[in-house]
Scaffold this motif. Structure first.
Motif, short mmCIF file in Angstrom:
data_model
loop_
_atom_site.label_atom_id
_atom_site.label_comp_id
_atom_site.label_asym_id
_atom_site.label_seq_id
_atom_site.Cartn_x
_atom_site.Cartn_y
_atom_site.Cartn_z
N LYS A 119 5.88 14.13 -11.23
CA LYS A 119 6.71 14.14 -12.43
C LYS A 119 5.91 14.44 -13.69
O LYS A 119 6.47 14.54 -14.77
CB LYS A 119 7.43 12.80 -12.60
N GLY A 120 4.59 14.53 -13.58
CA GLY A 120 3.78 14.89 -14.74
C GLY A 120 3.34 13.71 -15.59
O GLY A 120 2.86 13.90 -16.71
N TYR A 121 3.50 12.50 -15.09
CA TYR A 121 3.08 11.33 -15.87
C TYR A 121 1.56 11.21 -15.96
O TYR A 121 1.04 10.48 -16.79
CB TYR A 121 3.65 10.05 -15.27
N ASP A 122 0.83 11.93 -15.10
CA ASP A 122 -0.62 11.85 -15.11
C ASP A 122 -1.26 12.92 -15.98
O ASP A 122 -2.47 13.01 -16.05
CB ASP A 122 -1.16 12.00 -13.68
N GLU A 123 -0.46 13.74 -16.62
CA GLU A 123 -0.99 14.80 -17.47
C GLU A 123 -1.56 14.19 -18.75
O GLU A 123 -1.11 13.15 -19.22
CB GLU A 123 0.11 15.80 -17.83
N GLY A 179 0.81 -1.22 0.00
CA GLY A 179 0.00 0.00 0.00
C GLY A 179 0.84 1.26 0.00
O GLY A 179 0.58 2.20 -0.75
N VAL A 180 1.88 1.29 0.84
CA VAL A 180 2.76 2.45 0.89
C VAL A 180 3.50 2.61 -0.44
O VAL A 180 3.65 3.72 -0.96
CB VAL A 180 3.75 2.34 2.07
N GLY A 181 3.95 1.51 -1.01
CA GLY A 181 4.65 1.57 -2.30
C GLY A 181 3.76 2.08 -3.42
O GLY A 181 4.19 2.91 -4.23
N LEU A 182 2.53 1.62 -3.46
CA LEU A 182 1.62 2.10 -4.50
C LEU A 182 1.28 3.57 -4.32
O LEU A 182 1.20 4.33 -5.30
CB LEU A 182 0.35 1.24 -4.52
N MET A 183 1.09 4.00 -3.09
CA MET A 183 0.82 5.42 -2.85
C MET A 183 2.03 6.27 -3.22
O MET A 183 1.89 7.37 -3.76
CB MET A 183 0.42 5.66 -1.40
N ALA A 184 3.23 5.77 -2.95
CA ALA A 184 4.45 6.49 -3.34
C ALA A 184 4.52 6.62 -4.86
O ALA A 184 4.89 7.68 -5.38
CB ALA A 184 5.69 5.78 -2.80
N LEU A 185 4.16 5.57 -5.58
CA LEU A 185 4.14 5.64 -7.04
C LEU A 185 3.11 6.64 -7.55
O LEU A 185 3.36 7.35 -8.52
CB LEU A 185 3.88 4.27 -7.64
N VAL A 186 1.97 6.71 -6.89
CA VAL A 186 0.95 7.68 -7.28
C VAL A 186 1.47 9.09 -7.11
O VAL A 186 1.34 9.94 -8.01
CB VAL A 186 -0.35 7.47 -6.46
N PHE A 187 2.08 9.38 -5.96
CA PHE A 187 2.62 10.71 -5.73
C PHE A 187 3.78 11.02 -6.68
O PHE A 187 3.89 12.13 -7.20
CB PHE A 187 3.07 10.88 -4.28
N TYR A 188 4.63 10.04 -6.93
CA TYR A 188 5.77 10.24 -7.82
C TYR A 188 5.29 10.56 -9.24
O TYR A 188 5.76 11.50 -9.86
CB TYR A 188 6.66 8.98 -7.83
N SER A 189 4.33 9.77 -9.74
CA SER A 189 3.86 10.00 -11.10
C SER A 189 3.12 11.32 -11.21
O SER A 189 3.19 11.99 -12.23
CB SER A 189 2.97 8.85 -11.56
N SER A 190 2.43 11.72 -10.15
CA SER A 190 1.74 13.00 -10.17
C SER A 190 2.73 14.16 -10.18
O SER A 190 2.56 15.13 -10.91
CB SER A 190 0.82 13.11 -8.97
#
Length: 117
Positions: free
Chosen positions: A89-93, A76-87
């Motif tokens: 870095k602009g990967y969610d644009e 869970g912590v790893g997936l949340m970290a990936l969500v924040f990281y991708s947000s």
């Protein structure tokens, strides 16, 4: 139309508060009451299930349960970290479509074979 003074701002704020449908309605309290009842029933059933038998859980069962909880928290912590990281870095644009420049008469589009390796 811009708001020119504080009186207009106060007038507009009170108008939006009165029209807010989520402001302490009977439906909200009904949902809270039903969910609280579900929580109470789940706690009672859990307590009765936990104390109804005299069976002891072996040490390996506690170790397996602890490892499962730790693994679930790490995932869970790893997936949340990936969500924040991708947000961040602009990967969610949204994807932007970049058009190729148009060719004029007489121009030939260069291919990778003409440019060399």
């Amino acid at each position: 139309m811009p708001i020119e003074n504080a009186a207009d701002l106060t007038k507009n704020a009170s108008a939006t508060e009165a029209s807010n449908p989520r402001h302490n309605t009977l439906g909200t309290w009904a949902v809270v009451a039903v969910l609280s009842a579900f929580l109470l029933v789940a706690c009672i059933i859990g307590y009765l299930g936990w104390t109804s038998t005299d069976t002891d859980v072996p040490t390996s069962g506690y170790v397996a349960m602890a490892l499962g909880v730790i693994f679930s928290v790490v995932v869970g912590v790893g997936l949340m970290a990936l969500v924040f990281y991708s947000s961040r870095k602009g990967y969610d644009e949204p994807v932007l479509f970049i058009q190729e420049p148009t060719l004029h008469r007489g121009e030939v589009k260069a291919t990778s074979q003409e440019n060399g390796p």
